[in-house]
Write an enzyme that holds these catalytic residues in place. Structure first.
Site, short mmCIF file in Angstrom:
data_model
loop_
_atom_site.label_atom_id
_atom_site.label_comp_id
_atom_site.label_asym_id
_atom_site.label_seq_id
_atom_site.Cartn_x
_atom_site.Cartn_y
_atom_site.Cartn_z
N SER A 27 1.07 -1.38 0.24
CA SER A 27 -0.23 0.09 -0.14
C SER A 27 0.71 1.71 -0.15
O SER A 27 0.93 1.85 -0.95
CB SER A 27 -1.35 0.15 1.51
N HIS A 107 5.52 4.73 10.05
CA HIS A 107 5.48 4.64 11.44
C HIS A 107 6.36 4.38 12.36
O HIS A 107 6.93 3.69 12.36
CB HIS A 107 4.09 3.61 10.47
P1 NDP Z 1 1.56 -3.80 2.71
O1 NDP Z 1 1.38 -4.96 3.59
O2 NDP Z 1 0.24 -3.20 2.34
O3 NDP Z 1 2.64 -3.89 2.02
C1 NDP Z 1 4.02 -4.37 2.19
C2 NDP Z 1 5.18 -4.81 1.33
O4 NDP Z 1 6.58 -5.50 2.75
C3 NDP Z 1 4.54 -5.79 0.43
O5 NDP Z 1 4.91 -5.70 -0.89
C4 NDP Z 1 5.20 -6.69 1.01
O6 NDP Z 1 5.42 -7.94 -0.52
C5 NDP Z 1 6.74 -6.86 1.32
N1 NDP Z 1 7.42 -7.61 2.08
C6 NDP Z 1 6.97 -8.37 3.20
N2 NDP Z 1 7.56 -9.29 3.26
C7 NDP Z 1 9.19 -8.41 3.08
C8 NDP Z 1 10.89 -8.42 3.43
N3 NDP Z 1 10.75 -9.48 4.11
N4 NDP Z 1 11.43 -7.75 2.95
C9 NDP Z 1 11.17 -6.67 2.10
N5 NDP Z 1 9.33 -6.37 1.73
C10 NDP Z 1 8.73 -7.12 2.60
O7 NDP Z 1 2.09 -2.45 4.15
P2 NDP Z 1 1.68 -1.23 4.30
O8 NDP Z 1 2.02 -0.79 3.19
O9 NDP Z 1 0.65 -1.02 4.54
O10 NDP Z 1 2.45 -1.21 5.93
C11 NDP Z 1 4.08 -0.23 5.24
C12 NDP Z 1 3.97 0.79 6.21
O11 NDP Z 1 3.29 1.67 6.13
C13 NDP Z 1 4.35 -0.24 7.36
O12 NDP Z 1 4.57 0.61 8.36
C14 NDP Z 1 2.85 0.57 8.18
O13 NDP Z 1 2.56 1.03 9.52
C15 NDP Z 1 3.15 2.12 7.41
N6 NDP Z 1 1.37 2.57 6.76
C16 NDP Z 1 0.51 2.52 6.30
C17 NDP Z 1 -0.26 3.32 5.72
C18 NDP Z 1 -0.88 2.04 4.87
O14 NDP Z 1 -2.29 3.26 4.44
N7 NDP Z 1 -1.77 0.74 4.71
C19 NDP Z 1 -0.68 4.19 6.59
C20 NDP Z 1 0.13 4.82 6.99
C21 NDP Z 1 1.41 4.38 7.18
P3 NDP Z 1 4.52 -8.83 -0.41
O15 NDP Z 1 3.32 -7.99 -1.66
O16 NDP Z 1 5.31 -9.97 -1.34
O17 NDP Z 1 4.11 -9.78 0.52
#
Ligand code: NDP
Ligand code: MG
Length: 380
Positions: A27, A107
């Protein structure tokens, strides 16, 4: 007055001189990577070889490498993997390369609760957009922006804030306004907001209202329109002009019911529970519970997620929304995510004790959010 920053206060130059690694492409990850790239920043995305997001990022024209390679190349590493996986990713693939660089978060959870402890020669900053990633991307593409919070946990170089603000500009956040805060304030208010109001509070309110009407013998479709569909229209008005503007627009009958009945729903008992929830966040009690839940393979989380999907309001809503063409358009996903993206999370290892980190926290400069609201015309 709180310190807000706009485009005129932020230069793109500092971030244009850096190599940036975006770790994760979900996201937030896709929005940061693509907005920065469109702003001219040198971006690479770090993902595991097995990640299902690799193809999406590559098709969007981004260079995708391993997390370690991305961290090794970059001057600034933004961690946008799931919060509960960040500690392990940091320790195994980022820490070996982070010395002398900038570590960034969206975050503050892992810094504030002591899960990630970068060495002293690393600048640690936070750029937290106040919107889901898909909106961060869509608004940027439309020439608008998403407000964001900016915080500095550690400023070794003396340039951490300037670089953070420059990053926020490339993300499009300074178009909407960037608010100075601290890791502590961002983490605790974010958790409180999602638990008590935005996610936990609102969904419980909607479901309870729906259940009450259906149990009272009314049609589920009526209950859906009344308790869920209309919520957006009411919230949109509050967003545009505050609660007074919304009340100006509703009928006097609705407004009288609002004043005389609202407090009976969210009264002293609910306020006392909110204080308790805030305390659990401040003491690290909630963080500990969530970390242990992940260590145990998420038994409670998985059960509750399944239960939530089974609530009758979901089925009624699905049928009604299928007839609303504008909603299908709104759900277009700027990261090309498909329904298959809801894969089960793997077990993770988070073992450091939860500890609320306060030592390097700068004094919070925040007093209050300034009101940039247009003044709604409300007749007495
Ligand atoms: P998501 O779950 O949407 O995305 C996580 C991403 O990380 C995916 O692309 C995933 O890959 C990847 N990933 C998983 N495991 C690993 C790894 N071992 N190494 C590298 N990449 C990896 O996360 P969010 O975007 O929701 O959250 C990310 C951060 O942003 C968090 O800190 C959250 O608190 C913060 N945040 C989120 C908001 C939101 O709108 N969602 C709002 C504000 C802050 P794969 O697709 O293969 O699983
Ligand atoms: Mg939030």
């Amino acid at each position: 007055m709180a310190q807000m920053h706009y485009d005129k206060d932020a230069s793109l130059d500092p971030i244009l001189r850096k190599k940036v690694a975006i770790i994760g492409y979900g996201s937030q990850g896709h929005a940061h990577a693509l907005n920065l790239k469109d702003s001219g920043v040198d971006v690479r995305v770090g993902l595991p070889a097995t990640s299902k997001s690799r193809g999406k990022a590559q098709r969007a024209g981004l260079r995708v490498v391993s997390v370690a390679e991305a961290a090794g190349e970059a001057d600034l590493v933004m961690i946008l993997a799931p919060d509960e996986k960040q500690k392990k990713i940091y320790e195994t693939e980022i820490a070996p390369y982070i010395s002398g660089k900038t570590l960034a978060f969206a975050h503050g959870f892992n810094i504030h609760y002591g899960q990630i402890r970068p060495p002293d020669d690393v600048d640690v900053i936070l750029i937290a957009p106040k919107a889901p990633g898909h909106l961060v991307r869509r608004l940027y593409q439309e020439g608008q922006g998403t407000p964001a919070l900016l915080a500095v946990h550690h400023d070794k170089s003396g340039r951490a804030r300037v670089l953070g603000l420059s990053y926020a500009r490339a993300l499009g956040a300074t178009r909407a306004g960037v608010l100075d805060t601290t890791f502590k304030e961002e983490t605790e208010t974010d958790l409180f907001g999602e638990q008590a109001v935005l996610c936990g509070g609102v969904t419980a309110l909607v479901q309870a209202g729906y259940d009450t009407l259906v149990e009272g013998g009314y049609q589920p479709e009526s209950a859906y329109f009344e308790c869920l569909h209309e919520l957006k229209l009411i919230v949109d008005m509050m967003y545009e002009g505050g609660i007074s503007w919304m009340r100006h627009s509703i009928s006097d009958t609705a407004e009288f019911g609002d004043y005389t009945r609202g407090e009976r729903i969210v009264g002293p008992a609910a306020r006392a529970e909110m204080k308790k929830i805030l305390r659990e966040i401040q003491t690290g009690h909630f963080a500990r519970e969530w970390i242990l839940e992940n260590q145990a393979g998420r038994p409670v989380f998985d059960k509750l997620r399944e239960q939530g999907k089974q609530h009758p309001i979901e089925e009624v809503g699905r049928k009604l929304r299928a007839t609303m063409s504008w909603i299908r358009d709104a759900r277009k996903d700027s990261s090309e995510t498909t329904a298959a993206a809801a894969a089960a999370p793997s077990a993770i290892s988070v073992s450091a004790p939860v500890e609320v980190v306060t030592s390097r926290e700068p004094k919070p400069p925040v007093e209050a959010v300034p009101s940039r609201e247009p003044k709604p015309q409300v007749e007495a």
